[in-house]
Write a protein that holds these residues in place. Structure first.
Motif, PDB file in Angstrom:
ATOM      1  N   ALA A  36      -9.003  -1.376  -5.375  1.00  0.00           N
ATOM      2  CA  ALA A  36      -9.889  -1.032  -6.753  1.00  0.00           C
ATOM      3  C   ALA A  36     -10.678   0.179  -6.320  1.00  0.00           C
ATOM      4  CB  ALA A  36     -10.596  -2.247  -6.882  1.00  0.00           C
ATOM      5  N   GLU A  37     -10.884   1.088  -7.178  1.00  0.00           N
ATOM      6  CA  GLU A  37     -11.587   2.258  -7.174  1.00  0.00           C
ATOM      7  C   GLU A  37     -12.807   2.188  -7.991  1.00  0.00           C
ATOM      8  OE1 GLU A  37      -9.082   6.127  -6.994  1.00  0.00           O
ATOM      9  OE2 GLU A  37      -8.742   5.284  -8.882  1.00  0.00           O
ATOM     10  N   GLY A  38     -13.967   2.875  -7.510  1.00  0.00           N
ATOM     11  CA  GLY A  38     -15.204   2.847  -8.230  1.00  0.00           C
ATOM     12  C   GLY A  38     -16.062   1.540  -8.295  1.00  0.00           C
ATOM     13  N   LEU A  41      -0.577   9.114   1.474  1.00  0.00           N
ATOM     14  CA  LEU A  41      -0.529  10.216   0.517  1.00  0.00           C
ATOM     15  C   LEU A  41      -0.885   9.637  -0.711  1.00  0.00           C
ATOM     16  CD1 LEU A  41       2.105  12.475   1.905  1.00  0.00           C
ATOM     17  CD2 LEU A  41      -0.279  12.645   2.259  1.00  0.00           C
ATOM     18  N   GLU A  42      -1.823  10.198  -1.482  1.00  0.00           N
ATOM     19  CA  GLU A  42      -2.209   9.551  -2.853  1.00  0.00           C
ATOM     20  C   GLU A  42      -1.693  10.521  -3.816  1.00  0.00           C
ATOM     21  OE1 GLU A  42      -6.309   8.700  -3.491  1.00  0.00           O
ATOM     22  OE2 GLU A  42      -6.409   7.335  -1.662  1.00  0.00           O
ATOM     23  N   VAL A  43      -1.041   9.751  -4.771  1.00  0.00           N
ATOM     24  CA  VAL A  43      -0.287  10.811  -5.938  1.00  0.00           C
ATOM     25  C   VAL A  43      -0.651  10.042  -7.049  1.00  0.00           C
ATOM     26  CG1 VAL A  43       1.578  11.821  -4.503  1.00  0.00           C
ATOM     27  CG2 VAL A  43       2.019   9.711  -5.866  1.00  0.00           C
ATOM     28  N   VAL A  97      -5.037  11.095   1.717  1.00  0.00           N
ATOM     29  CA  VAL A  97      -5.152  12.484   1.338  1.00  0.00           C
ATOM     30  C   VAL A  97      -4.690  12.677  -0.032  1.00  0.00           C
ATOM     31  CG1 VAL A  97      -4.386  14.860   1.889  1.00  0.00           C
ATOM     32  CG2 VAL A  97      -4.810  13.326   3.551  1.00  0.00           C
ATOM     33  N   ASN A  98      -5.247  13.366  -1.041  1.00  0.00           N
ATOM     34  CA  ASN A  98      -4.954  13.570  -2.399  1.00  0.00           C
ATOM     35  C   ASN A  98      -3.740  14.652  -2.443  1.00  0.00           C
ATOM     36  OD1 ASN A  98      -6.560  11.503  -4.148  1.00  0.00           O
ATOM     37  ND2 ASN A  98      -7.843  12.593  -2.818  1.00  0.00           N
ATOM     38  N   VAL A  99      -2.696  14.399  -3.070  1.00  0.00           N
ATOM     39  CA  VAL A  99      -1.545  15.221  -3.187  1.00  0.00           C
ATOM     40  C   VAL A  99      -1.319  15.789  -4.682  1.00  0.00           C
ATOM     41  CG1 VAL A  99       0.648  15.972  -2.738  1.00  0.00           C
ATOM     42  CG2 VAL A  99      -0.329  14.438  -1.084  1.00  0.00           C
ATOM     43  N   LEU A 131      -9.923   5.612   4.951  1.00  0.00           N
ATOM     44  CA  LEU A 131     -10.763   6.650   4.360  1.00  0.00           C
ATOM     45  C   LEU A 131     -10.074   7.431   3.464  1.00  0.00           C
ATOM     46  CD1 LEU A 131     -12.262   7.584   8.066  1.00  0.00           C
ATOM     47  CD2 LEU A 131     -13.518   6.256   6.257  1.00  0.00           C
ATOM     48  N   GLU A 132     -10.844   7.849   2.438  1.00  0.00           N
ATOM     49  CA  GLU A 132     -10.059   8.973   1.459  1.00  0.00           C
ATOM     50  C   GLU A 132     -10.876  10.089   1.643  1.00  0.00           C
ATOM     51  OE1 GLU A 132     -10.057   8.265  -2.656  1.00  0.00           O
ATOM     52  OE2 GLU A 132      -8.930  10.024  -3.179  1.00  0.00           O
ATOM     53  N   ALA A 133      -9.981  11.196   2.038  1.00  0.00           N
ATOM     54  CA  ALA A 133     -10.574  12.530   2.267  1.00  0.00           C
ATOM     55  C   ALA A 133     -10.796  12.878   0.893  1.00  0.00           C
ATOM     56  CB  ALA A 133      -9.533  13.516   3.060  1.00  0.00           C
ATOM     57  N   LEU A 172      -1.248   0.465  -4.686  1.00  0.00           N
ATOM     58  CA  LEU A 172      -1.601   0.765  -5.982  1.00  0.00           C
ATOM     59  C   LEU A 172      -2.902   0.843  -5.854  1.00  0.00           C
ATOM     60  CD1 LEU A 172      -0.415  -1.030  -9.091  1.00  0.00           C
ATOM     61  CD2 LEU A 172      -2.913  -0.705  -8.808  1.00  0.00           C
ATOM     62  N   LYS A 173      -3.593   1.875  -6.321  1.00  0.00           N
ATOM     63  CA  LYS A 173      -5.122   2.226  -6.435  1.00  0.00           C
ATOM     64  C   LYS A 173      -5.426   2.022  -8.019  1.00  0.00           C
ATOM     65  CE  LYS A 173      -7.632   4.893  -3.782  1.00  0.00           C
ATOM     66  NZ  LYS A 173      -7.969   5.964  -3.415  1.00  0.00           N
ATOM     67  N   MET A 174      -6.082   1.126  -8.394  1.00  0.00           N
ATOM     68  CA  MET A 174      -6.503   0.617  -9.671  1.00  0.00           C
ATOM     69  C   MET A 174      -7.683   1.822 -10.140  1.00  0.00           C
ATOM     70  SD  MET A 174      -7.203  -2.991 -11.256  1.00  0.00           S
ATOM     71  CE  MET A 174      -8.321  -3.639 -10.003  1.00  0.00           C
ATOM     72  N   ILE A 212       0.080   5.224  -5.480  1.00  0.00           N
ATOM     73  CA  ILE A 212      -0.223   5.509  -6.905  1.00  0.00           C
ATOM     74  C   ILE A 212      -1.825   5.479  -7.002  1.00  0.00           C
ATOM     75  CG2 ILE A 212       0.557   3.210  -7.751  1.00  0.00           C
ATOM     76  CD1 ILE A 212       1.981   5.359  -9.781  1.00  0.00           C
ATOM     77  N   ASP A 213      -2.250   6.638  -7.473  1.00  0.00           N
ATOM     78  CA  ASP A 213      -3.593   6.955  -7.576  1.00  0.00           C
ATOM     79  C   ASP A 213      -4.177   6.651  -9.010  1.00  0.00           C
ATOM     80  OD1 ASP A 213      -6.314   7.472  -6.991  1.00  0.00           O
ATOM     81  OD2 ASP A 213      -6.117   9.529  -6.550  1.00  0.00           O
ATOM     82  N   ASP A 214      -5.312   6.259  -9.254  1.00  0.00           N
ATOM     83  CA  ASP A 214      -5.558   6.237 -10.855  1.00  0.00           C
ATOM     84  C   ASP A 214      -4.636   5.476 -11.644  1.00  0.00           C
ATOM     85  OD1 ASP A 214      -7.404   8.188  -9.885  1.00  0.00           O
ATOM     86  OD2 ASP A 214      -6.473   9.965 -10.980  1.00  0.00           O
TER      87      ASP A 214
HETATM   88 CA    CA Z   1      -7.436   9.685  -5.017  1.00  0.00          CA
END
Ligand code: CA
Ligand code: C2E
Ligand code: CA
Ligand code: CA
Length: 288
Positions: free
Chosen positions: A245-247, A158-160, A126-128, A67-69, A209-211, A188-190
């Motif tokens: 994969a995001e979105g 932790l997403e950075v 969690v986004n940092v 889950l992403e907060a 890795l978050k695409m 690694i986010d985005d």
């Molecule tokens: Ca994020």
């Protein structure tokens, strides 16, 4: 740290930010940015912030794996304010440090509550922000958040974004190593949204890795998007990073990603970010 220490720390952070503001801006007392900043400061201390959670789904099985907060602000007059409207101000003023600390602790508290309900533990991401990451006490705060909620560190991710690394690579690396030593996961986010560099992926100890959504959006019709997505997935595999994969919004995107070997997906195709109660219902439905 005791609660008193924490309160003191928070007070110091808030005090520092107020000073920062006065140092930076010379204007009259009805200046709008001041009231916005003051409002945000209030929001943090008077519980106007809350978290929604968006499922991260295992592409092969369809099960919720994490889950992403995502933070929201329940503003006294404006209603629910999305993070794009206040995270930038928080970053600018330094309020992101106490805000981020609140998010971290709230996410850990919720993870503990779900575990206490008997649900199988999941990764909570969690986004940092860069400023939080640059705070020398950050790893300490993470350790405290985990300990005080009796969580096992590997359930916290932790997403950075890359901007975290770009500013001071040596410091970022040492922070990452401290966090890894605690047992938390780093993603690694985005990835693919801006400056994403291959060097960063190789040099820094990421787990995942978050695409970025911008790479997923044009799938599978656009030939260039397909080529880039395949390259990113293959790069991640080479570097032994898991890929999310995001979105993801459509069945066609999901099908493409499944065949391409992408492990997890997140997006409106599965669920928008929802309240913890709704997550509880979803988790019970999955039989966990
Ligand atoms: Ca994020
Ligand atoms: P992000 O980390 O890239 O989070 C994903 C954003 O994409 C979320 O927006 C989410 O609601 C949205 N999204 C998810 N699936 C889809 C989809 O299928 N289609 C589309 N069009 N959008 C989708 P949200 O919640 O508004 O958050 C925006 C950004 O605010 C986040 O982007 C993150 O950078 C930042 N943010 C949110 N919460 C926090 C926080 O607690 N701390 C910090 N530092 N930043 C946060
Ligand atoms: Ca993202
Ligand atoms: Ca994003």
């Amino acid at each position: 740290l005791t609660n008193a220490d924490r309160a003191m720390y928070r007070a110091k952070q808030l005090g520092r930010n107020t000073l920062q503001y006065h140092d930076g801006v010379v204007s009259n007392s009805v200046d709008l940015p001041l009231s916005e900043q003051e409002e945000l400061r209030q929001a943090i201390v008077s519980n106007q912030l809350f978290l929604l959670y968006q499922p991260q789904v295992d592409v092969a099985t369809g099960r919720i794996a994490g889950l992403e907060a995502l933070v929201r602000w329940n503003h006294p007059t404006k209603g629910i304010v999305p993070p794009v409207k206040f995270i930038p101000l928080a970053e600018e003023t330094g309020l992101i440090v106490p805000l981020g600390l609140w998010v971290l602790n709230e996410a850990c508290r919720q993870a503990r509550a779900w575990q206490d309900m008997g649900l199988t533990p999941l990764t909570i991401a969690v986004n940092v922000s860069p400023k939080q990451f640059a705070d020398p006490d950050f790893a300490c705060h993470v350790a405290e958040a985990i300990d005080s909620h009796r969580l096992s560190a590997h359930w916290l991710e932790l997403e950075v974004t890359e901007s975290v690394i770009m500013q001071d690579a040596a410091r970022a690396l040492s922070m990452m190593l401290s966090l890894r030593a605690l047992g938390v996961r780093l993603s690694i986010d985005d990835f693919g949204s801006g400056y994403s560099s291959l060097a960063a992926l190789k040099t820094f100890p990421f787990d995942r890795l978050k695409m970025d959504r911008s790479l997923v959006e044009a799938l599978p019709a656009d030939k260039t998007a397909v080529a880039i997505a395949l390259a990113v997935i293959s790069l991640a595999q080479t570097l032994k990073l898991s890929v999310l994969a995001e979105g993801v919004e459509t069945d066609a995107q999901l099908e493409f990603l499944r065949h391409a070997g992408c492990e997890e997906a997140q997006g409106y195709r599965f669920s928008k970010p929802v309240a913890p109660e709704e997550i509880g219902v979803m988790l019970l439905a999955r039989g966990a």
